[in-house]
Design an enzyme around this catalytic site. Structure first.
Site, PDB file in Angstrom:
ATOM      1  N   PRO A 145       0.114  47.372  37.667  1.00 35.66           N
ATOM      2  CA  PRO A 145       0.246  48.790  38.030  1.00 35.66           C
ATOM      3  C   PRO A 145       1.502  49.420  37.412  1.00 35.66           C
ATOM      4  O   PRO A 145       1.491  50.590  37.039  1.00 35.66           O
ATOM      5  CB  PRO A 145       0.342  48.746  39.557  1.00 35.66           C
ATOM      6  CG  PRO A 145      -0.388  47.494  39.948  1.00 35.66           C
ATOM      7  CD  PRO A 145      -0.139  46.510  38.843  1.00 35.66           C
ATOM      8  N   SER A 149       1.643  49.323  28.525  1.00 33.14           N
ATOM      9  CA  SER A 149       2.132  49.241  27.143  1.00 33.14           C
ATOM     10  C   SER A 149       3.382  48.362  27.063  1.00 33.14           C
ATOM     11  O   SER A 149       3.574  47.624  26.092  1.00 33.14           O
ATOM     12  CB  SER A 149       2.481  50.647  26.637  1.00 33.14           C
ATOM     13  OG  SER A 149       1.336  51.456  26.676  1.00 33.14           O
ATOM     14  N   ILE A 174      -8.338  44.801  35.051  1.00 33.28           N
ATOM     15  CA  ILE A 174      -8.729  43.523  34.454  1.00 33.28           C
ATOM     16  C   ILE A 174     -10.249  43.445  34.278  1.00 33.28           C
ATOM     17  O   ILE A 174     -11.004  43.473  35.260  1.00 33.28           O
ATOM     18  CB  ILE A 174      -8.228  42.330  35.321  1.00 33.28           C
ATOM     19  CG1 ILE A 174      -6.709  42.445  35.545  1.00 33.28           C
ATOM     20  CG2 ILE A 174      -8.605  40.989  34.660  1.00 33.28           C
ATOM     21  CD1 ILE A 174      -5.877  42.583  34.285  1.00 33.28           C
ATOM     22  N   GLU A 259      -7.723  40.136  19.786  1.00 30.19           N
ATOM     23  CA  GLU A 259      -8.319  41.134  20.683  1.00 30.19           C
ATOM     24  C   GLU A 259      -8.451  42.490  19.972  1.00 30.19           C
ATOM     25  O   GLU A 259      -9.479  43.161  20.048  1.00 30.19           O
ATOM     26  CB  GLU A 259      -7.454  41.285  21.945  1.00 30.19           C
ATOM     27  CG  GLU A 259      -8.030  42.289  22.929  1.00 30.19           C
ATOM     28  CD  GLU A 259      -7.208  42.429  24.205  1.00 30.19           C
ATOM     29  OE1 GLU A 259      -6.336  41.580  24.463  1.00 30.19           O
ATOM     30  OE2 GLU A 259      -7.450  43.407  24.938  1.00 30.19           O
ATOM     31  N   ARG A 260      -7.418  42.876  19.245  1.00 24.97           N
ATOM     32  CA  ARG A 260      -7.437  44.186  18.563  1.00 24.97           C
ATOM     33  C   ARG A 260      -8.427  44.187  17.397  1.00 24.97           C
ATOM     34  O   ARG A 260      -9.119  45.173  17.167  1.00 24.97           O
ATOM     35  CB  ARG A 260      -6.011  44.537  18.102  1.00 24.97           C
ATOM     36  CG  ARG A 260      -5.141  44.875  19.287  1.00 24.97           C
ATOM     37  CD  ARG A 260      -3.665  44.969  19.000  1.00 24.97           C
ATOM     38  NE  ARG A 260      -2.961  45.218  20.268  1.00 24.97           N
ATOM     39  CZ  ARG A 260      -1.665  45.082  20.447  1.00 24.97           C
ATOM     40  NH1 ARG A 260      -0.882  44.712  19.463  1.00 24.97           N
ATOM     41  NH2 ARG A 260      -1.133  45.337  21.647  1.00 24.97           N
ATOM     42  N   ARG A 285     -36.743  65.055  14.118  1.00 28.71           N
ATOM     43  CA  ARG A 285     -36.813  66.405  14.664  1.00 28.71           C
ATOM     44  C   ARG A 285     -37.312  67.397  13.603  1.00 28.71           C
ATOM     45  O   ARG A 285     -38.036  68.336  13.922  1.00 28.71           O
ATOM     46  CB  ARG A 285     -35.448  66.828  15.203  1.00 28.71           C
ATOM     47  CG  ARG A 285     -35.491  68.128  15.970  1.00 28.71           C
ATOM     48  CD  ARG A 285     -34.445  68.141  17.059  1.00 28.71           C
ATOM     49  NE  ARG A 285     -34.196  69.490  17.553  1.00 28.71           N
ATOM     50  CZ  ARG A 285     -34.856  70.039  18.549  1.00 28.71           C
ATOM     51  NH1 ARG A 285     -35.817  69.364  19.152  1.00 28.71           N
ATOM     52  NH2 ARG A 285     -34.566  71.263  18.962  1.00 28.71           N
ATOM     53  N   GLN A 354     -23.413  66.120  19.053  1.00 27.61           N
ATOM     54  CA  GLN A 354     -23.614  67.506  18.612  1.00 27.61           C
ATOM     55  C   GLN A 354     -24.932  67.643  17.842  1.00 27.61           C
ATOM     56  O   GLN A 354     -25.688  68.595  18.045  1.00 27.61           O
ATOM     57  CB  GLN A 354     -22.426  67.914  17.723  1.00 27.61           C
ATOM     58  CG  GLN A 354     -22.337  69.394  17.445  1.00 27.61           C
ATOM     59  CD  GLN A 354     -22.010  70.206  18.702  1.00 27.61           C
ATOM     60  OE1 GLN A 354     -21.549  69.665  19.689  1.00 27.61           O
ATOM     61  NE2 GLN A 354     -22.302  71.498  18.659  1.00 27.61           N
ATOM     62  N   GLY A 358     -28.867  69.197  23.179  1.00 28.74           N
ATOM     63  CA  GLY A 358     -29.041  68.883  24.608  1.00 28.74           C
ATOM     64  C   GLY A 358     -29.512  67.451  24.826  1.00 28.74           C
ATOM     65  O   GLY A 358     -29.142  66.812  25.814  1.00 28.74           O
TER      66      GLY A 358
END
Ligand SMILES: Cc1cc2nc3c(=O)[nH]c(=O)nc-3n(C[C@H](O)[C@H](O)[C@H](O)COP(=O)(O)OP(=O)(O)OC[C@H]3O[C@@H](n4cnc5c(N)ncnc54)[C@H](O)[C@@H]3O)c2cc1C
Length: 397
Positions: A145, A149, A174, A259-260, A285, A354, A358
């Protein structure tokens, strides 16, 4: 005649780019078939339930996907990071759920590697072997908490006793925090803590004083569980210390690179999916409504821009992966790949939404989920600002 009108559509097949070869392409197709058949059709339901079944770990283990980069002696496939990268990219591309990918990969690709890399034989037998088999689920606990960073600022304290440690503190955000059987947990093991005073301990959920305090509700990654965990006088035996006491900061940093990189690879997979969806929608479409939406210049340009961003992301990420795989210095490239791809996938998801109008805003095409899932990228695993700090430092600034 201008140059553009002479260009014809290619068949969409891309050349296999290094570091991948044909062997990896076969794995890619196997993963794609599995994910399309057994994950993608369930994703909506799992997102609504805010979890996916625990059995999915076992199923992925059965097919060998949780142990791709681990030796056969531990139940793995004897492959390497490139095989894991194929799995992560294809899971994102064919699965379309950041939550499922996060839940599976936080276990296999983030919590298990420190056990393999820094654990002794007994520790590998206790957690790595059942982890690869999908029988025990792991999580990595660093964030608190009061420290995200600022990793060196963690305050969860492990006080030394004759037989081990007594742990007090809390972890938050986590992934797999609610369902994890074991937590690879960063703790302060000196009064001062910081770079020279952090150790990794493996905490187990049945230990008295270990409590899952909350499951967090989130914008995206909904089918993964994200937990808050508290520790009150948790007695942890010395046998649960991973690596050297007070050597944990180095281990955290070593883990971050992979991880990155995985986050960047996952984003590359997600971008591929978004691009395919947008192109198919535009063409479909155009046929259905009789208006040339797919051919209208604005849409064509929008999609061209998306494709360019996706290709730049792929090239930079694969470059970082090549360096990582060869064991060459790659912190700058990995940080750049993480920084670029997490913003790029968010922008591409927004552009895809976009284009879908809709329909993009509803659940129908999975685009709204992609937008929500992508927003975590610039925060998780080290924020954009942290990536920029690291890149700046590697340039001597
Ligand atoms: C869904 C989800 C899953 C996660 N899974 C895990 C997990 O499995 N294990 C785990 O340990 N953690 C996990 N995290 C935590 C994640 O890694 C952190 O959220 C992240 O590192 C940022 O920390 P923070 O949230 O405390 O933000 P803070 O560090 O408080 O940052 C807040 C803002 O301030 C900026 N900032 C902070 N310091 C600086 C600085 N020095 N210079 C410039 N700007 C700065 C940040 O960039 C950010 O914009 C997860 C988070 C989420 C949301």
């Amino acid at each position: 005649m201008n140059g553009a009108t002479q260009v014809v559509k290619d068949d969409g097949a891309r050349a296999i780019l290094p570091p991948f070869g044909t062997e990896h392409e076969e794995l890619r197709q196997t993963v794609a078939r599995f994910v399309a058949a057994e994950i993608a059709p369930q994703v909506d339901e799992w997102e609504r339930a805010e979890e996916f079944p625990r059995d999915l770990y076992r199923r992925c283990a059965e097919l060998g996907f949780l142990g791709l980069k681990f030796p056969e002696a531990y139940g793995g496939q004897g492959g390497d990071h490139l095989h894991d990268a194929v799995w992560v990219e294809e899971l994102a591309r064919s699965g379309g759920s950041g939550g499922v990918a996060a839940g599976l990969n936080a276990h296999a690709s983030i919590a298990l590697p420190p056990i393999f890399n820094f654990g002794d034989e007994e520790q590998r037998q206790r957690w790595l072997v059942p982890g690869i088999a999908g029988e025990k689920i792991g999580a990595l606990g660093i964030t608190e908490p009061g420290a995200g960073s600022d990793v060196a600022g963690i305050t969860t304290k492990a006080r030394k006793t004759s037989g081990g440690y007594v742990v007090n503190g809390a972890k938050t955000f986590i992934t797999n925090g609610v369902r994890a059987d074991f937590l690879v947990c960063a703790c302060k093991t000196t009064e001062a803590g910081g770079h020279g005073g952090i150790s990794f301990l493996v905490l187990e959920r049945e230990m008295p004083g270990y409590e899952v305090s909350r499951k967090l509700e989130k914008l995206g990654w909904r089918s993964s569980d994200t937990g808050e965990i508290s520790f009150t006088d948790v007695e942890v035996p010395a046998a649960n210390l991973l690596g050297e006491e007070n050597g944990g900061f180095k281990l955290i940093m070593a883990n971050f690179a992979w991880e990155r990189l995985l986050m960047a690879i996952g984003a590359v997979g997600a971008m591929g999916r978004l691009l395919d969806t947008a192109v198919a929608y535009a063409l479909d479409r155009a046929q259905r409504v009789g208006r040339p939406i797919g051919l209208c210049q604005a849409i064509r340009h929008q999609i061209a821009e998306m494709a360019t961003k996706a290709e730049v992301s792929r090239a930079l990420t694969y470059d970082a992966l090549r360096l990582f795989h060869r064991g060459q210095p790659c912190i700058r490239e990995v940080s750049m790949a993480k920084l670029l791809t997490q913003r790029a996938v968010l922008e591409i998801a927004d552009q895809a939404l976009q284009i879908h109008g809709g329909y993009g805003y509803t659940r129908e095409y999975g685009i709204e989920r992609a937008v929500r899932d992508a927003r975590l990228g610039p925060i998780g695993g080290g924020t954009d600002e942290v990536m920029k700090e690291i890149i700046g430092k590697t340039l001597g600034l």
